[in-house]
Design an enzyme around this catalytic site. Sequence first.
Site, PDB file in Angstrom:
ATOM      1  N   ARG A 116       0.845  -1.204   0.000  1.00  0.00           N
ATOM      2  CA  ARG A 116       0.000   0.000   0.000  1.00  0.00           C
ATOM      3  C   ARG A 116       0.876   1.249   0.000  1.00  0.00           C
ATOM      4  O   ARG A 116       2.019   1.207   0.473  1.00  0.00           O
ATOM      5  CB  ARG A 116      -0.953   0.006   1.190  1.00  0.00           C
ATOM      6  CG  ARG A 116      -0.304  -0.007   2.584  1.00  0.00           C
ATOM      7  CD  ARG A 116       0.128   1.334   3.093  1.00  0.00           C
ATOM      8  NE  ARG A 116       0.407   1.315   4.530  1.00  0.00           N
ATOM      9  CZ  ARG A 116       1.209   2.173   5.128  1.00  0.00           C
ATOM     10  NH1 ARG A 116       1.848   3.091   4.433  1.00  0.00           N
ATOM     11  NH2 ARG A 116       1.407   2.104   6.437  1.00  0.00           N
ATOM     12  N   ARG A 219      -5.382   5.544   0.835  1.00  0.00           N
ATOM     13  CA  ARG A 219      -4.434   4.437   0.939  1.00  0.00           C
ATOM     14  C   ARG A 219      -4.710   3.592  -0.291  1.00  0.00           C
ATOM     15  O   ARG A 219      -5.813   3.052  -0.445  1.00  0.00           O
ATOM     16  CB  ARG A 219      -4.680   3.613   2.211  1.00  0.00           C
ATOM     17  CG  ARG A 219      -4.177   4.289   3.482  1.00  0.00           C
ATOM     18  CD  ARG A 219      -2.673   4.124   3.615  1.00  0.00           C
ATOM     19  NE  ARG A 219      -2.099   4.952   4.663  1.00  0.00           N
ATOM     20  CZ  ARG A 219      -1.833   4.533   5.904  1.00  0.00           C
ATOM     21  NH1 ARG A 219      -2.153   3.313   6.274  1.00  0.00           N
ATOM     22  NH2 ARG A 219      -1.262   5.338   6.762  1.00  0.00           N
TER      23      ARG A 219
HETATM   24  P1  ADP Z   1      -1.322  -0.292   7.076  1.00  0.00           P
HETATM   25  O1  ADP Z   1      -0.986  -1.309   6.085  1.00  0.00           O
HETATM   26  O2  ADP Z   1      -2.099   0.809   6.482  1.00  0.00           O
HETATM   27  O3  ADP Z   1      -0.087   0.161   7.766  1.00  0.00           O
HETATM   28  P2  ADP Z   1      -2.408  -2.131   9.135  1.00  0.00           P
HETATM   29  O4  ADP Z   1      -1.130  -2.648   9.677  1.00  0.00           O
HETATM   30  O5  ADP Z   1      -3.437  -1.694  10.109  1.00  0.00           O
HETATM   31  O6  ADP Z   1      -2.274  -0.853   8.197  1.00  0.00           O
HETATM   32  O7  ADP Z   1      -3.021  -3.254   8.192  1.00  0.00           O
HETATM   33  C1  ADP Z   1      -4.241  -3.029   7.540  1.00  0.00           C
HETATM   34  C2  ADP Z   1      -4.939  -4.323   7.161  1.00  0.00           C
HETATM   35  O8  ADP Z   1      -4.208  -4.970   6.134  1.00  0.00           O
HETATM   36  C3  ADP Z   1      -5.045  -5.314   8.302  1.00  0.00           C
HETATM   37  O9  ADP Z   1      -6.290  -5.958   8.244  1.00  0.00           O
HETATM   38  C4  ADP Z   1      -3.956  -6.316   7.987  1.00  0.00           C
HETATM   39  O10 ADP Z   1      -4.212  -7.594   8.513  1.00  0.00           O
HETATM   40  C5  ADP Z   1      -4.018  -6.328   6.477  1.00  0.00           C
HETATM   41  N1  ADP Z   1      -2.782  -6.807   5.858  1.00  0.00           N
HETATM   42  C6  ADP Z   1      -1.552  -6.282   5.977  1.00  0.00           C
HETATM   43  N2  ADP Z   1      -0.658  -6.994   5.266  1.00  0.00           N
HETATM   44  C7  ADP Z   1      -1.357  -8.013   4.691  1.00  0.00           C
HETATM   45  C8  ADP Z   1      -0.998  -9.089   3.836  1.00  0.00           C
HETATM   46  N3  ADP Z   1       0.246  -9.256   3.420  1.00  0.00           N
HETATM   47  N4  ADP Z   1      -1.992  -9.929   3.454  1.00  0.00           N
HETATM   48  C9  ADP Z   1      -3.261  -9.750   3.846  1.00  0.00           C
HETATM   49  N5  ADP Z   1      -3.647  -8.748   4.633  1.00  0.00           N
HETATM   50  C10 ADP Z   1      -2.709  -7.879   5.059  1.00  0.00           C
END
Ligand code: ADP
Length: 347
Positions: A116, A219
């Site tokens: 992201r 995002r």
């Molecule tokens: P950000 O990516 O914006 O820093 P978070 O750590 O809160 O925010 O993650 C946002 C969401 O994305 C959460 O539900 C997390 O479990 C999901 N997520 C992050 N990485 C992965 C991945 N590699 N595969 C699936 N879901 C993911």
Amino acid sequence: MQELKEYPKSLEGSKSLLAKYLTKEIFQELKDKVTSNGFTLTQAINSGVQNPDSGIGAYVGDEESYEVFASLFDPIIEEYHGFKKEDKHKSNLNPDDLNAPNPDPKGEYILSTRIRVGRNVKNIPLGPAISDEQRDSVEKDVSDVLSSFKNNLGGKYYPLNNMSEEDSKSLIKDHFLFKAGDRFLETAGLNKNWPNSRGIFHNNEKTFLVWVNEEDELRIISMQEGGDIKEVFTRLTIAIDALSKKVEFAYNEHLGYITSCPTNLGTAMRASVHIKLPNLGNSMDEFKSIADKYNVQIRGIHGEHSASEGGIYDISNKRRLGVSEVECVQDMYDGVVALIKREKELA
Ligand code: ADP
Ligand code: ILO
């Protein structure tokens, strides 16, 4: 919010970067400063003051905050990203420069890959200082642009205030949607007027998603099952390009893309995998030392500040500023390769 007159007591004993760098002298120097959007030091530090267990503890309301409150943010940025005041940011979104063949072609370790970037609209305050009207107009403009996308990027925008609790729960559980009520964002002023003007756009396959008005105004997310990191990155670069043609984002040569949290500056990119590492999970000291060596971060399965479940971890790049997008993904890739190697040895 009551403006702080005195150095906040809750920071005494806190291990956050805010507590480390907001000395009593710097507090005195900055406490009456204000940006042209009316954003103050009290607002910038409220999240860390109310949550002394923060890792960082500070957010900005606009690009100018990074100048006005530089004596606090410069050292935080330097420590987190290893990036100095005189350094310049760089960008490289060319997937051909990425050396990332699938590190787990048999699918034994990596469940999914997600990359992201955060973006904020140029000349509009960031989330902690945005007005309800401005937040509304961001939602309208961005969702209109997204709704015009076709083919692989084509999909639908789902406003949060029109979503059933059941749909939102299932999108959160499946890792597509952000959670409500995060205490760090709440105290940073990022949840005002919730759930209005927030939402999620996604294509049918849920491989291209955009969160609107969460921590950042946008995002932009590319994700899919398995470990084909290059495919996920390639889709993301196409989406970024398409959006950047229609919306102008806040960016400067020094700090790169401007974000409300200093950890996201620069590329604003977090490239992650969900990966099974049960043996390393039982040797946390070694796990952390490999992660440090490769500049990757360990998170739990439901995002930041969540725990691991079933030996599954979220591994992502830590640095985002002063390194290009390709280097961010490369950091994550190199870290994942090293972790899989050690996991195999421990098994
Ligand atoms: P950000 O990516 O914006 O820093 P978070 O750590 O809160 O925010 O993650 C946002 C969401 O994305 C959460 O539900 C997390 O479990 C999901 N997520 C992050 N990485 C992965 C991945 N590699 N595969 C699936 N879901 C993911
Ligand atoms: N304010 C929180 C989170 C910091 C980094 N993460 C994000 C989502 N920006 C803290 O300081 O722990």
